[in-house]
Design an enzyme around this catalytic site. Structure first.
Site, PDB file in Angstrom:
ATOM      1  N   ASP A   7       1.230  -1.025  -0.213  1.00 37.01           N
ATOM      2  CA  ASP A   7      -0.616   0.004   0.163  1.00 37.01           C
ATOM      3  C   ASP A   7       0.907   1.158  -0.035  1.00 37.01           C
ATOM      4  OD1 ASP A   7      -2.641   1.454   0.401  1.00 37.01           O
ATOM      5  OD2 ASP A   7      -2.186   1.776   2.366  1.00 37.01           O
ATOM      6  N   ASP A   9      -0.107   4.805   0.580  1.00 42.09           N
ATOM      7  CA  ASP A   9      -0.648   5.799   1.785  1.00 42.09           C
ATOM      8  C   ASP A   9      -0.475   5.578   3.607  1.00 42.09           C
ATOM      9  OD1 ASP A   9      -0.659   7.977  -0.424  1.00 42.09           O
ATOM     10  OD2 ASP A   9      -3.043   7.448  -0.832  1.00 42.09           O
TER      11      ASP A   9
END
Length: 219
Positions: A7, A9
């Protein structure tokens, strides 16, 4: 091929690039400060709570893309990357990427944030494969519409499954690193789920599952 999936953010970055892009547009004065900032913050809180309507958010987030020509947007993005994203890059995240790269793993970022924002970030981090939410681009200009399946929650699983089929690959031996409970569907699918500075819901889930938890911020 062993996939090491990340991922973006609040995992590889110490903040949310989508939210920061909205704040950056407010500072540039290209959107109405009061109404846009309030909506941007509300959507971010919905994301953290797991109640975000991703299609509604895309209509909001893509409106500024459709309102300006690509050259102008790219100029703003260059400033944004230097001023707002670069300070969010975590040295420990770069070290983790390097470790997987040295192990011969194939690196991928999978993110709900749209490709216009995240493609240069993936390039900056040296990650060759990116699955992101896609704003529709037609005749060299963004339309404001969503193209395909948004890369969010179960959508991340669907997008990854499509990518695997197209490349003749599997999730055998795969890793996925994330901070968010929104990514539980994909964390459940990989061989090595790893929680990175997880939110409360994900941390509770990881403890029940016995998943490893690490920090890339506090090392």
């Amino acid at each position: 091929m062993t996939l090491a999936i990340f991922d973006l953010d609040n995992t590889l970055l110490s903040g949310d690039s989508d939210y920061e892009w909205g704040r950056f547009l407010v500072e540039l004065g290209v959107v109405d400060a009061e109404t846009y900032e309030a909506a941007n913050r509300a959507f971010y809180e919905q994301y953290k709570a797991g109640t975000l309507d991703i299609r509604e958010f895309c209509r909001f987030a893509f409106r500024p893309l459709a309102s300006h020509d690509l050259a102008t947007l790219e100029g703003w993005r260059s400033r944004f990357l230097a001023e707002r994203v670069e300070p969010l890059v975590l040295p420990a995240a770069e070290a983790l990427l390097a470790r997987h790269r040295d192990d011969g793993d194939t690196l991928m970022i999978i993110t709900a944030t749209n490709r216009f924002i995240t493609a240069p970030i993936a390039e900056r981090l040296g990650v060759p494969h990116l699955l992101a939410t896609e704003p529709e681009l037609r005749d060299g200009r963004y339309t404001g519409e969503l193209a395909g399946v948004p890369c969010f929650q179960e959508g991340k699983v669907l997008r990854l499954e499509t990518w695997l089929k197209e490349h003749g690959e599997t999730l055998a031996g795969s890793w996925f690193y994330s901070d968010s409970h929104n990514d539980i569907p994909l964390l459940e699918r990989v061989d090595h789920p790893v929680v990175v500075d997880g939110d409360v819901k994900l941390t509770d889930h990881a403890q029940e599952k016995g998943w490893p938890m690490i920090s890339l911020r506090y090392v």
